[in-house]
Design an enzyme around this catalytic site. Structure first.
Site, PDB file in Angstrom:
ATOM      1  N   GLY A   8     -16.139  25.879   1.026  1.00 40.17           N
ATOM      2  CA  GLY A   8     -15.203  25.789  -0.091  1.00 40.17           C
ATOM      3  C   GLY A   8     -15.577  26.749  -1.205  1.00 40.17           C
ATOM      4  O   GLY A   8     -15.232  26.555  -2.369  1.00 40.17           O
ATOM      5  N   ALA A  10     -14.527  29.597  -2.045  1.00 42.21           N
ATOM      6  CA  ALA A  10     -13.464  30.315  -2.754  1.00 42.21           C
ATOM      7  C   ALA A  10     -12.732  29.403  -3.723  1.00 42.21           C
ATOM      8  O   ALA A  10     -11.805  29.834  -4.402  1.00 42.21           O
ATOM      9  CB  ALA A  10     -12.473  30.919  -1.757  1.00 42.21           C
ATOM     10  N   ILE A  13     -15.088  25.405  -8.212  1.00 40.17           N
ATOM     11  CA  ILE A  13     -16.529  25.267  -8.419  1.00 40.17           C
ATOM     12  C   ILE A  13     -17.286  26.255  -7.549  1.00 40.17           C
ATOM     13  O   ILE A  13     -18.232  26.910  -7.991  1.00 40.17           O
ATOM     14  CB  ILE A  13     -16.989  23.823  -8.123  1.00 40.17           C
ATOM     15  CG1 ILE A  13     -16.331  22.842  -9.090  1.00 40.17           C
ATOM     16  CG2 ILE A  13     -18.513  23.725  -8.198  1.00 40.17           C
ATOM     17  CD1 ILE A  13     -16.616  21.382  -8.774  1.00 40.17           C
ATOM     18  N   THR A  87      -9.011  17.183  -1.964  1.00 41.60           N
ATOM     19  CA  THR A  87      -9.456  16.613  -3.232  1.00 41.60           C
ATOM     20  C   THR A  87      -8.423  15.820  -4.032  1.00 41.60           C
ATOM     21  O   THR A  87      -8.741  15.348  -5.128  1.00 41.60           O
ATOM     22  CB  THR A  87      -9.998  17.727  -4.144  1.00 41.60           C
ATOM     23  OG1 THR A  87      -8.972  18.707  -4.355  1.00 41.60           O
ATOM     24  CG2 THR A  87     -11.219  18.394  -3.533  1.00 41.60           C
ATOM     25  N   TYR A 190      -9.612   9.114  -0.884  1.00 40.42           N
ATOM     26  CA  TYR A 190     -10.470  10.221  -1.287  1.00 40.42           C
ATOM     27  C   TYR A 190     -11.847   9.716  -1.702  1.00 40.42           C
ATOM     28  O   TYR A 190     -12.882  10.240  -1.275  1.00 40.42           O
ATOM     29  CB  TYR A 190      -9.813  10.978  -2.444  1.00 40.42           C
ATOM     30  CG  TYR A 190     -10.732  11.971  -3.124  1.00 40.42           C
ATOM     31  CD1 TYR A 190     -11.149  13.123  -2.457  1.00 40.42           C
ATOM     32  CD2 TYR A 190     -11.180  11.756  -4.424  1.00 40.42           C
ATOM     33  CE1 TYR A 190     -11.998  14.036  -3.086  1.00 40.42           C
ATOM     34  CE2 TYR A 190     -12.022  12.663  -5.050  1.00 40.42           C
ATOM     35  CZ  TYR A 190     -12.434  13.794  -4.374  1.00 40.42           C
ATOM     36  OH  TYR A 190     -13.277  14.688  -4.977  1.00 40.42           O
ATOM     37  N   LYS A 194     -15.588  10.570  -0.009  1.00 38.50           N
ATOM     38  CA  LYS A 194     -16.702  11.182  -0.736  1.00 38.50           C
ATOM     39  C   LYS A 194     -17.943  10.287  -0.706  1.00 38.50           C
ATOM     40  O   LYS A 194     -19.077  10.775  -0.624  1.00 38.50           O
ATOM     41  CB  LYS A 194     -16.304  11.484  -2.177  1.00 38.50           C
ATOM     42  CG  LYS A 194     -15.119  12.426  -2.343  1.00 38.50           C
ATOM     43  CD  LYS A 194     -15.302  13.734  -1.584  1.00 38.50           C
ATOM     44  CE  LYS A 194     -16.254  14.675  -2.278  1.00 38.50           C
ATOM     45  NZ  LYS A 194     -16.349  15.986  -1.560  1.00 38.50           N
ATOM     46  N   ASN A 219     -14.680  15.022 -14.299  1.00 38.76           N
ATOM     47  CA  ASN A 219     -13.428  15.794 -14.277  1.00 38.76           C
ATOM     48  C   ASN A 219     -13.700  17.224 -14.735  1.00 38.76           C
ATOM     49  O   ASN A 219     -13.847  17.487 -15.927  1.00 38.76           O
ATOM     50  CB  ASN A 219     -12.387  15.132 -15.184  1.00 38.76           C
ATOM     51  CG  ASN A 219     -11.925  13.796 -14.637  1.00 38.76           C
ATOM     52  OD1 ASN A 219     -12.712  12.859 -14.510  1.00 38.76           O
ATOM     53  ND2 ASN A 219     -10.657  13.705 -14.307  1.00 38.76           N
TER      54      ASN A 219
END
Length: 379
Positions: A8, A10, A13, A87, A190, A194, A219
């Site tokens: 992930g 790209a 974060i 996400t 979700y 996680k 957030n």
């Protein structure tokens, strides 16, 4: 210096972390599927995040749900930063197979390879989420203890009662920071994925002698965040609506709060998790430790953009949404040396300055709401 794989990488974060690691002399490999929901249909022109890392990292377009892609990406890697995930909290409630396959299935493939094949990997750092906590931690004077309220009942919210309740408590509860040893009780698919990601990484890595670290990000916001993805954070969603001249619908009574943390602080904390010795087996909250209500966010954005759109506190609500949650970051301060540098006032100023340099994006928010209405998740 290490060779670091960012899945992930790209994304929001991931790309920011990759660029800082490259500047520090690390070799970075990025595995990313360039999802159109995040990067548009032509990432070479529609994804500033992808463009920011292109040519600066070893890039592999692939999926964490592919064993072959994992094997290619892990070649010679010392540390894995596993950020790749679906996400959207609301979206996860009706695209269940997609979220489970990507978030849990992708992590399972990584751990299966690390367990059964020879690699150079010495540490795995995985992104959990504040969503694993569900509702935040509260103090009850009546019970003289911390309590963890369950999901708010629909009949109460439909009557405009949005505050959390706890059995045996007639007085209001006091919101306090959520610690890493707080109750884990996610309120969405979700959040469950996680939670399982973190549990799998810590358990399996310990059994095979690989270090493990997990981050429960709050957030996250800042320049570079997708302005076209209607399932991303509220700062981006509200910004796109304001820039299109559309009104903002504030759910519930507008007093619901979140812990908003600027991207630079997230990157700093993440790199500490990759490099600080002696922290294996730990999960860390990464936020600011400050709660900000949603109505304040909307009004601050209007002020910074200088665009007056109507803000409606509608009483609408989404099933499964939490009321409050902000992080207790004492553990990250003590063990990582993490200290957030950006206040919300400073961060939102930088964010809105960046938004003003971008093309106005199509506002897809209403279509996302319609999807939730069809599934009975939006009231």
């Amino acid at each position: 210096m290490n060779k670091i794989l960012i899945t992930g990488g790209a994304g929001f974060i991931g790309s920011n972390t990759a660029l800082k690691l490259v500047s520090q002399g690390h070799k970075v490999v990025v595995l990313d599927n360039l999802s159109p929901q995040i990067h548009g249909n032509n990432p070479d022109t529609t994804s500033p995040l992808y463009q920011s890392i292109k040519g600066k990292v070893e890039f592999i377009k692939g999926s964490v749900t592919s064993r072959e892609d994992w094997i290619e990406a892990l070649e010679g890697v010392d540390i894995v930063l596993h950020l790749a995930a679906e996400t959207g909290t609301g979206q996860s409630m009706y695209e269940i197979e997609k979220y489970v396959n990507a978030n849990i299935g992708g992590t399972a493939i990584l751990l299966d390879i690390l367990t059964n094949e020879k690699t150079n990997v010495k540490r795995v750092v995985v992104a959990e989420s504040r969503a694993i906590y569900g509702e935040g931690r509260y103090w009850s004077d009546e019970l003289n203890s911390y309590v963890y309220p369950e999901e708010r009942p629909e009949d109460a919210m439909s009557n405009g009662d949005f505050e959390v309740k706890y059995p045996g408590c007639s007085k209001p509860l006091k919101l306090v920071g959520t610690t890493e040893d707080s109750k884990i009780h996610p309120g969405s698919v979700y959040g469950i994925t996680k939670q399982v990601q973190g549990q799998l990484v810590h358990m399996v890595c310990q059994s095979i002698g690989i270090e493990s670290v997990s981050f429960r990000y709050q957030n996250v916001y800042g320049p570079g965040q997708s302005l076209s993805n209607p399932y991303t954070g509220i700062l981006s969603i509200f910004s796109t609506r304001i820039k299109n001249g559309n009104g903002i619908n504030i759910f519930e009574d507008g007093k619901e709060t979140r812990d908003f943390v600027y991207i630079d602080d997230i990157v700093d904390a993440t790199i500490l998790g990759l490099t600080v010795p002696g922290i294996s087996g730990n999960a860390f909250n990464i936020g600011t430790g400050v709660a900000t209500d949603v109505l304040t966010v909307a009004n601050m954005l209007k002020k910074h953009y200088g665009i007056d759109v109507p803000v409606t506190v509608s009483g609408n609500y989404r099933l499964g949404d939490i009321r409050h949650n902000f992080a207790d970051i004492s553990k990250a301060r003590k063990l990582l040396g993490y200290e957030p540098k950006w206040s919300f006032d400073e961060g939102i100023r930088k964010f809105t300055e960046w938004v003003n340099t971008q093309d106005v994006q199509e506002d897809k928010y209403e279509s996302s709401i319609e999807e939730m209405k069809k599934k009975g998740l939006y009231k």
